[in-house]
Motif scaffolding. Sequence first.
Motif, PDB file in Angstrom:
ATOM      1  N   ALA A 294     -15.716 -60.716 -27.875  1.00 42.21           N
ATOM      2  CA  ALA A 294     -14.669 -60.025 -28.451  1.00 42.21           C
ATOM      3  C   ALA A 294     -13.749 -60.608 -29.256  1.00 42.21           C
ATOM      4  O   ALA A 294     -14.004 -59.770 -30.426  1.00 42.21           O
ATOM      5  N   VAL A 295     -13.923 -62.334 -29.557  1.00 43.26           N
ATOM      6  CA  VAL A 295     -12.926 -62.847 -30.986  1.00 43.26           C
ATOM      7  C   VAL A 295     -13.981 -62.615 -31.464  1.00 43.26           C
ATOM      8  O   VAL A 295     -13.874 -62.536 -33.320  1.00 43.26           O
ATOM      9  N   ALA A 296     -15.411 -63.300 -31.223  1.00 38.57           N
ATOM     10  CA  ALA A 296     -17.272 -63.033 -32.047  1.00 38.57           C
ATOM     11  C   ALA A 296     -16.933 -61.318 -32.948  1.00 38.57           C
ATOM     12  O   ALA A 296     -17.121 -61.593 -34.421  1.00 38.57           O
ATOM     13  N   VAL A 297     -16.817 -59.998 -32.203  1.00 42.95           N
ATOM     14  CA  VAL A 297     -17.164 -59.396 -32.309  1.00 42.95           C
ATOM     15  C   VAL A 297     -16.327 -58.650 -33.814  1.00 42.95           C
ATOM     16  O   VAL A 297     -16.271 -58.529 -34.766  1.00 42.95           O
ATOM     17  N   ALA A 298     -15.037 -59.102 -33.126  1.00 46.61           N
ATOM     18  CA  ALA A 298     -13.559 -58.625 -34.071  1.00 46.61           C
ATOM     19  C   ALA A 298     -14.010 -59.290 -35.756  1.00 46.61           C
ATOM     20  O   ALA A 298     -14.021 -59.200 -36.525  1.00 46.61           O
ATOM     21  N   ALA A 299     -14.071 -60.900 -35.607  1.00 49.29           N
ATOM     22  CA  ALA A 299     -14.793 -61.439 -36.613  1.00 49.29           C
ATOM     23  C   ALA A 299     -16.048 -61.304 -37.755  1.00 49.29           C
ATOM     24  O   ALA A 299     -15.863 -61.325 -38.345  1.00 49.29           O
ATOM     25  N   HIS A 300     -16.614 -60.491 -36.461  1.00 52.47           N
ATOM     26  CA  HIS A 300     -17.817 -60.285 -37.602  1.00 52.47           C
ATOM     27  C   HIS A 300     -17.243 -58.605 -38.486  1.00 52.47           C
ATOM     28  O   HIS A 300     -17.429 -58.704 -39.531  1.00 52.47           O
ATOM     29  N   ILE A 301     -16.912 -58.065 -37.479  1.00 55.19           N
ATOM     30  CA  ILE A 301     -15.737 -56.544 -37.971  1.00 55.19           C
ATOM     31  C   ILE A 301     -14.934 -57.081 -39.349  1.00 55.19           C
ATOM     32  O   ILE A 301     -14.656 -55.893 -40.336  1.00 55.19           O
ATOM     33  N   ARG A 302     -14.701 -58.075 -39.215  1.00 53.28           N
ATOM     34  CA  ARG A 302     -13.383 -58.211 -40.001  1.00 53.28           C
ATOM     35  C   ARG A 302     -13.991 -59.283 -41.480  1.00 53.28           C
ATOM     36  O   ARG A 302     -13.797 -58.203 -43.009  1.00 53.28           O
ATOM     37  N   ARG A 303     -14.916 -59.281 -41.644  1.00 51.30           N
ATOM     38  CA  ARG A 303     -15.698 -60.622 -41.989  1.00 51.30           C
ATOM     39  C   ARG A 303     -17.033 -59.101 -42.872  1.00 51.30           C
ATOM     40  O   ARG A 303     -16.408 -59.128 -44.254  1.00 51.30           O
ATOM     41  N   TYR A 304     -17.276 -58.797 -43.028  1.00 47.16           N
ATOM     42  CA  TYR A 304     -18.578 -57.847 -42.409  1.00 47.16           C
ATOM     43  C   TYR A 304     -18.258 -56.385 -43.049  1.00 47.16           C
ATOM     44  O   TYR A 304     -19.090 -55.987 -43.406  1.00 47.16           O
ATOM     45  N   TRP A 305     -17.390 -55.857 -42.441  1.00 47.43           N
ATOM     46  CA  TRP A 305     -17.147 -54.170 -42.824  1.00 47.43           C
ATOM     47  C   TRP A 305     -16.437 -54.116 -43.942  1.00 47.43           C
ATOM     48  O   TRP A 305     -15.066 -54.363 -43.735  1.00 47.43           O
ATOM     49  N   ASP A 306     -16.325 -53.060 -44.386  1.00 47.36           N
ATOM     50  CA  ASP A 306     -15.301 -51.987 -45.735  1.00 47.36           C
ATOM     51  C   ASP A 306     -13.837 -51.645 -44.535  1.00 47.36           C
ATOM     52  O   ASP A 306     -13.842 -51.526 -43.678  1.00 47.36           O
ATOM     53  N   PRO A 307     -12.985 -52.381 -45.096  1.00 47.00           N
ATOM     54  CA  PRO A 307     -11.731 -51.540 -44.609  1.00 47.00           C
ATOM     55  C   PRO A 307     -11.686 -49.959 -44.668  1.00 47.00           C
ATOM     56  O   PRO A 307     -10.711 -50.071 -43.329  1.00 47.00           O
ATOM     57  N   SER A 308     -12.368 -49.550 -44.718  1.00 49.82           N
ATOM     58  CA  SER A 308     -12.598 -48.268 -44.922  1.00 49.82           C
ATOM     59  C   SER A 308     -12.634 -47.532 -43.367  1.00 49.82           C
ATOM     60  O   SER A 308     -12.467 -46.823 -43.242  1.00 49.82           O
ATOM     61  N   ILE A 309     -13.719 -48.506 -43.369  1.00 45.28           N
ATOM     62  CA  ILE A 309     -14.502 -48.219 -41.716  1.00 45.28           C
ATOM     63  C   ILE A 309     -13.727 -49.462 -40.609  1.00 45.28           C
ATOM     64  O   ILE A 309     -13.643 -48.503 -39.444  1.00 45.28           O
ATOM     65  N   ARG A 310     -13.302 -50.006 -41.222  1.00 38.78           N
ATOM     66  CA  ARG A 310     -12.433 -50.596 -40.197  1.00 38.78           C
ATOM     67  C   ARG A 310     -11.171 -49.314 -39.849  1.00 38.78           C
ATOM     68  O   ARG A 310     -11.018 -49.689 -38.603  1.00 38.78           O
ATOM     69  N   ALA A 311     -10.724 -49.311 -40.887  1.00 40.12           N
ATOM     70  CA  ALA A 311      -9.731 -48.117 -40.596  1.00 40.12           C
ATOM     71  C   ALA A 311     -10.086 -46.582 -39.948  1.00 40.12           C
ATOM     72  O   ALA A 311      -9.578 -46.848 -38.772  1.00 40.12           O
ATOM     73  N   ASP A 312     -11.916 -46.108 -40.229  1.00 44.03           N
ATOM     74  CA  ASP A 312     -11.944 -45.463 -38.733  1.00 44.03           C
ATOM     75  C   ASP A 312     -11.931 -45.742 -37.830  1.00 44.03           C
ATOM     76  O   ASP A 312     -11.978 -45.172 -36.530  1.00 44.03           O
ATOM     77  N   LEU A 313     -12.531 -46.614 -37.659  1.00 41.17           N
ATOM     78  CA  LEU A 313     -12.452 -47.714 -35.947  1.00 41.17           C
ATOM     79  C   LEU A 313     -11.569 -48.056 -35.539  1.00 41.17           C
ATOM     80  O   LEU A 313     -11.166 -47.299 -34.375  1.00 41.17           O
ATOM     81  N   GLN A 314     -10.735 -47.897 -35.844  1.00 41.23           N
ATOM     82  CA  GLN A 314      -8.398 -47.813 -35.726  1.00 41.23           C
ATOM     83  C   GLN A 314      -7.883 -46.251 -35.331  1.00 41.23           C
ATOM     84  O   GLN A 314      -7.455 -46.526 -34.098  1.00 41.23           O
ATOM     85  N   GLU A 315      -9.075 -45.495 -35.821  1.00 45.27           N
ATOM     86  CA  GLU A 315      -8.334 -44.493 -36.133  1.00 45.27           C
ATOM     87  C   GLU A 315      -8.649 -43.829 -34.365  1.00 45.27           C
ATOM     88  O   GLU A 315      -8.761 -43.033 -33.879  1.00 45.27           O
ATOM     89  N   HIS A 316      -9.713 -44.070 -34.489  1.00 47.52           N
ATOM     90  CA  HIS A 316     -10.759 -43.708 -33.175  1.00 47.52           C
ATOM     91  C   HIS A 316     -10.844 -44.429 -32.457  1.00 47.52           C
ATOM     92  O   HIS A 316     -10.138 -43.886 -30.893  1.00 47.52           O
ATOM     93  N   LEU A 317     -10.081 -45.694 -32.508  1.00 51.68           N
ATOM     94  CA  LEU A 317      -9.508 -46.310 -31.227  1.00 51.68           C
ATOM     95  C   LEU A 317      -7.595 -45.851 -30.493  1.00 51.68           C
ATOM     96  O   LEU A 317      -7.341 -45.824 -29.550  1.00 51.68           O
ATOM     97  N   ASP A 318      -7.058 -45.229 -31.935  1.00 51.87           N
ATOM     98  CA  ASP A 318      -5.720 -44.688 -31.150  1.00 51.87           C
ATOM     99  C   ASP A 318      -5.975 -43.603 -30.704  1.00 51.87           C
ATOM    100  O   ASP A 318      -4.907 -42.938 -29.675  1.00 51.87           O
ATOM    101  N   ALA A 319      -7.661 -42.773 -31.087  1.00 48.55           N
ATOM    102  CA  ALA A 319      -7.773 -41.412 -30.511  1.00 48.55           C
ATOM    103  C   ALA A 319      -8.767 -42.002 -29.046  1.00 48.55           C
ATOM    104  O   ALA A 319      -9.075 -40.810 -28.271  1.00 48.55           O
ATOM    105  N   GLY A 320      -8.265 -43.345 -28.537  1.00 42.43           N
ATOM    106  CA  GLY A 320      -8.939 -43.134 -26.715  1.00 42.43           C
ATOM    107  C   GLY A 320     -10.226 -44.144 -27.247  1.00 42.43           C
ATOM    108  O   GLY A 320     -10.294 -44.309 -26.063  1.00 42.43           O
ATOM    109  N   GLY A 321     -11.001 -44.463 -28.061  1.00 41.62           N
ATOM    110  CA  GLY A 321     -12.325 -45.239 -28.023  1.00 41.62           C
ATOM    111  C   GLY A 321     -12.965 -45.195 -27.345  1.00 41.62           C
ATOM    112  O   GLY A 321     -14.086 -45.878 -26.857  1.00 41.62           O
TER     113      GLY A 321
END
Length: 81
Positions: free
Chosen positions: A37-64
């Motif tokens: 999970a730490v490795a995946v989070a690091a990958h997402i933080r490093r390579y994903w655009d902030p807007s995509i990370r925000a969408d993922l966060q919104e998805h998490l807030d809705a239950g994931g």
Amino acid sequence: MADTVTEAARQAHLQSYVRYANEVAVQFPRLSDDDAAVAVAAHIRRYWDPSIRADLQEHLDAGGADLLPIALAAARLLHSG
């Protein structure tokens, strides 16, 4: 009508992001779930655009929905900072 198309497109993109997160999550089979999970989070933080990370966060807030357990844990780690 345009709002419906926009929402449908947004949902399609969101499902792609969920699929991508899940694909990254299965790349660490030799790590413990916590370390993966730490490795995946690091990958997402490093390579994903902030807007995509925000969408993922919104998805998490809705239950994931549809996130694999390691991808879900990674999204939670991203949310917690």
